[in-house]
Design an enzyme around this catalytic site. Structure first.
Site, PDB file in Angstrom:
ATOM      1  CB  CYS A  27     -21.024 -14.394  22.855  1.00  0.00           C
ATOM      2  SG  CYS A  27     -19.819 -15.693  23.052  1.00  0.00           S
TER       3      CYS A  27
HETATM    4  N1  CO8 Z   1      -8.044 -30.961  15.278  1.00  0.00           N
HETATM    5  C1  CO8 Z   1      -8.261 -31.812  14.259  1.00  0.00           C
HETATM    6  N2  CO8 Z   1      -9.500 -32.283  13.941  1.00  0.00           N
HETATM    7  C2  CO8 Z   1     -10.535 -31.888  14.695  1.00  0.00           C
HETATM    8  C3  CO8 Z   1     -10.384 -31.013  15.798  1.00  0.00           C
HETATM    9  C4  CO8 Z   1      -9.079 -30.557  16.090  1.00  0.00           C
HETATM   10  N3  CO8 Z   1      -8.849 -29.726  17.101  1.00  0.00           N
HETATM   11  N4  CO8 Z   1     -11.572 -30.804  16.340  1.00  0.00           N
HETATM   12  C5  CO8 Z   1     -12.467 -31.515  15.641  1.00  0.00           C
HETATM   13  N5  CO8 Z   1     -11.847 -32.186  14.647  1.00  0.00           N
HETATM   14  C6  CO8 Z   1     -12.431 -33.078  13.647  1.00  0.00           C
HETATM   15  C7  CO8 Z   1     -13.739 -33.666  14.127  1.00  0.00           C
HETATM   16  O1  CO8 Z   1     -13.516 -34.837  14.883  1.00  0.00           O
HETATM   17  C8  CO8 Z   1     -14.451 -33.968  12.824  1.00  0.00           C
HETATM   18  O2  CO8 Z   1     -13.946 -35.175  12.273  1.00  0.00           O
HETATM   19  P1  CO8 Z   1     -14.932 -36.174  11.458  1.00  0.00           P
HETATM   20  O3  CO8 Z   1     -15.391 -35.374  10.270  1.00  0.00           O
HETATM   21  O4  CO8 Z   1     -14.028 -37.309  11.126  1.00  0.00           O
HETATM   22  O5  CO8 Z   1     -16.042 -36.502  12.408  1.00  0.00           O
HETATM   23  C9  CO8 Z   1     -13.977 -32.842  11.893  1.00  0.00           C
HETATM   24  O6  CO8 Z   1     -12.770 -32.339  12.476  1.00  0.00           O
HETATM   25  C10 CO8 Z   1     -14.989 -31.724  11.764  1.00  0.00           C
HETATM   26  O7  CO8 Z   1     -15.431 -31.330  13.085  1.00  0.00           O
HETATM   27  P2  CO8 Z   1     -16.572 -30.279  13.296  1.00  0.00           P
HETATM   28  O8  CO8 Z   1     -17.747 -30.597  12.444  1.00  0.00           O
HETATM   29  O9  CO8 Z   1     -16.797 -30.127  14.784  1.00  0.00           O
HETATM   30  O10 CO8 Z   1     -15.826 -28.975  12.733  1.00  0.00           O
HETATM   31  P3  CO8 Z   1     -16.444 -27.619  12.268  1.00  0.00           P
HETATM   32  O11 CO8 Z   1     -16.091 -27.381  10.877  1.00  0.00           O
HETATM   33  O12 CO8 Z   1     -17.884 -27.481  12.658  1.00  0.00           O
HETATM   34  O13 CO8 Z   1     -15.596 -26.562  13.138  1.00  0.00           O
HETATM   35  C11 CO8 Z   1     -15.951 -25.158  15.048  1.00  0.00           C
HETATM   36  C12 CO8 Z   1     -15.693 -26.570  14.549  1.00  0.00           C
HETATM   37  C13 CO8 Z   1     -14.737 -24.312  14.703  1.00  0.00           C
HETATM   38  C14 CO8 Z   1     -16.142 -25.213  16.554  1.00  0.00           C
HETATM   39  C15 CO8 Z   1     -17.205 -24.565  14.362  1.00  0.00           C
HETATM   40  O14 CO8 Z   1     -18.259 -25.488  14.389  1.00  0.00           O
HETATM   41  C16 CO8 Z   1     -17.677 -23.273  14.983  1.00  0.00           C
HETATM   42  O15 CO8 Z   1     -16.959 -22.312  15.134  1.00  0.00           O
HETATM   43  N6  CO8 Z   1     -18.982 -23.190  15.275  1.00  0.00           N
HETATM   44  C17 CO8 Z   1     -19.598 -21.997  15.812  1.00  0.00           C
HETATM   45  C18 CO8 Z   1     -19.322 -21.937  17.239  1.00  0.00           C
HETATM   46  C19 CO8 Z   1     -19.801 -20.673  17.871  1.00  0.00           C
HETATM   47  O16 CO8 Z   1     -19.995 -19.660  17.279  1.00  0.00           O
HETATM   48  N7  CO8 Z   1     -19.996 -20.756  19.150  1.00  0.00           N
HETATM   49  C20 CO8 Z   1     -20.301 -19.656  19.918  1.00  0.00           C
HETATM   50  C21 CO8 Z   1     -19.664 -19.930  21.223  1.00  0.00           C
HETATM   51  S1  CO8 Z   1     -19.191 -18.534  22.025  1.00  0.00           S
HETATM   52  C22 CO8 Z   1     -20.354 -18.167  23.209  1.00  0.00           C
HETATM   53  O17 CO8 Z   1     -21.491 -18.335  23.080  1.00  0.00           O
HETATM   54  C23 CO8 Z   1     -19.835 -17.629  24.473  1.00  0.00           C
HETATM   55  C24 CO8 Z   1     -20.021 -18.619  25.541  1.00  0.00           C
HETATM   56  C25 CO8 Z   1     -19.504 -18.061  26.805  1.00  0.00           C
HETATM   57  C26 CO8 Z   1     -18.010 -17.910  26.781  1.00  0.00           C
HETATM   58  C27 CO8 Z   1     -17.312 -19.170  27.135  1.00  0.00           C
HETATM   59  C28 CO8 Z   1     -15.862 -18.944  27.340  1.00  0.00           C
HETATM   60  C29 CO8 Z   1     -15.091 -20.246  27.585  1.00  0.00           C
END
Ligand code: CO8
Length: 373
Positions: free
Chosen positions: A156
């Site tokens: 990224c």
């Molecule tokens: N629908 C419904 N519920 C869901 C879903 C879904 N799709 N997904 C997860 N849940 C549930 C989980 O099971 C969990 O349930 P429980 O509490 O019962 O265990 C609950 O929702 C909460 O889950 P999370 O804790 O995982 O949810 P978050 O609030 O943390 O949100 C995010 C998830 C949106 C992924 C968030 O953590 C986030 O954005 N984090 C930062 C990520 C980030 O910035 N990453 C950078 C990556 S980009 C990068 O580096 C580039 C890489 C190279 C490119 C790759 C291209 C493919």
């Protein structure tokens, strides 16, 4: 050392917009089909049923409402969930180069520059569609640019690292002008069957022209006051796809050969890192955070950006100070902060300072401090 400006930017937006609702409908059909096909194992307790996704969760957790994709038919087909991107003959311009050329032409036009004015091309992005010949050399040839070209990948943060590389080349006189392009086809290595991440990414390509300040001709010019880069190793965002895969057949096609992350850990670890990084960078330049008019932040998660802006400013940032494009584009990896800059910079006044900042896999963090001329 020459002063360096960003003199033009370009943006290629793929043709297919896909809403959260469309994506979730395909995902949930896949889940229901999968659970029905494995009903006996699930009832016997040998297999956990897959859980459905929800459009409400996606928007609340990330701020993403839709994304643009190079192909949507394959992604929305519950039996496939992978874009259809047919291979092209070697004689044809490759897909990633096509995106790059489209964004590059815009950036060059904005800069008032033709091929003859540019000495160096960098393609900087998370994934190259092949190892060689370098994508950048194909882009260079397609645009009729002389000089030299090379690819680089810092996930990224590829664009900010690319900008720093371009700044060095122009400042030292190695190149009069540099074209830096970020063709991101994130959908091709996103696991659309994974509930935790199927909604995260979109496709896009950005381009930036950087050149000597004393000869730049464009109306919109942003002097690069400084670049600051940092990397710290982490496995929390990882993709094990690579050329060694064929040497161990047991791993081929496994989910770790696509994007995998521990999203919550990334959120918690990266936000403080980025906040401190930007504050330290501004301090080294003698600029108070309160004097910064705009933050063009990496577009991964809305709450993440709000938290980072709060850490830097000591208060909430509004949508003008820290523009949001992830609602429409989702996370476009290295292109995200440049899209924000491209769409939300022309209104700045001469003397206004802004910061482009990226963060992501590696971990990698980059900041570029600009002053509008
Ligand atoms: N629908 C419904 N519920 C869901 C879903 C879904 N799709 N997904 C997860 N849940 C549930 C989980 O099971 C969990 O349930 P429980 O509490 O019962 O265990 C609950 O929702 C909460 O889950 P999370 O804790 O995982 O949810 P978050 O609030 O943390 O949100 C995010 C998830 C949106 C992924 C968030 O953590 C986030 O954005 N984090 C930062 C990520 C980030 O910035 N990453 C950078 C990556 S980009 C990068 O580096 C580039 C890489 C190279 C490119 C790759 C291209 C493919």
């Amino acid at each position: 050392m020459h002063k360096v400006v960003i003199s033009g930017t370009g943006l290629f937006t793929p043709p297919h917009a896909v809403s959260n609702e469309e994506l979730v409908e395909a995902f949930n059909t896949f889940v229901r089909n999968h659970n029905a096909a494995h009903q006996a194992e699930i009832e016997a307790g040998a297999l956990e049923p897959l859980a459905e996704s929800s459009a409400e969760f996606i928007e609340k957790a990330s701020g993403i409402k839709q994304r643009f994709l190079m192909d949507k038919s394959g992604v929305l087909d519950p039996a496939r969930m992978t874009p259809y991107l047919p291979e092209r003959p070697n004689e044809e311009l490759s897909l990633q180069a096509e995106m790059a050329v489209a964004a590059a032409r815009q950036a060059m036009e904005a800069a008032g520059r033709g091929a003859a004015d540019i000495d160096m091309v960098i393609v900087a992005c998370s994934n190259m569609q092949r190892p060689y010949p370098a994508m950048s050399v194909e882009v260079q040839q397609a645009l009729g640019i002389a000089g030299y070209a090379f690819d680089m990948n810092v996930a990224c943060s590829s664009a900010t690292f690319g900008i720093q590389t371009a700044v060095n080349a122009v400042a030292t006189g190695q190149a009069r002008a540099v074209l830096m392009v970020n063709p991101e086809i994130c959908s091709a290595h996103l696991n659309f069957r994974d509930r935790d991440s199927h909604f995260i990414f979109g496709d896009a390509c950005t381009a930036v022209v950087l050149e000597r300040a004393d000869s730049a001709v464009s109306a919109q010019r942003y002097e690069v006051l400084g670049c600051k880069l940092a990397t710290v190793f982490s496995n929390n965002i990882r993709n094990n796809f690579g050329f060694l895969n064929r040497c161990d057949e047991s791993g081929i096609g496994q989910p770790d050969k696509l994007f995998v992350q521990q999203g919550r850990k990334v959120f918690k670890e990266v936000c403080p890192m980025v906040g401190e990084h930007i504050v330290a960078h501004l301090e080294s330049l003698g600029i108070e955070p309160s004097a910064v008019r705009r933050f063009w932040l990496h577009q991964a998660n809305l709450a993440m950006n709000q938290l980072i802006a709060r850490r830097v400013l000591g208060r909430e940032a509004d949508a003008v100070e820290a523009p949001v494009i992830l609602d429409r584009y989702a996370n476009t990896s290295s292109a995200g902060s440049v899209i924000a800059f491209h769409l939300h910079s022309n209104d700045l006044q001469a003397g206004d300072v802004g910061v482009i900042s990226s963060f992501g896999a590696g971990y990698s963090v980059g900041s570029v401090v600009l002053r509008k001329l």
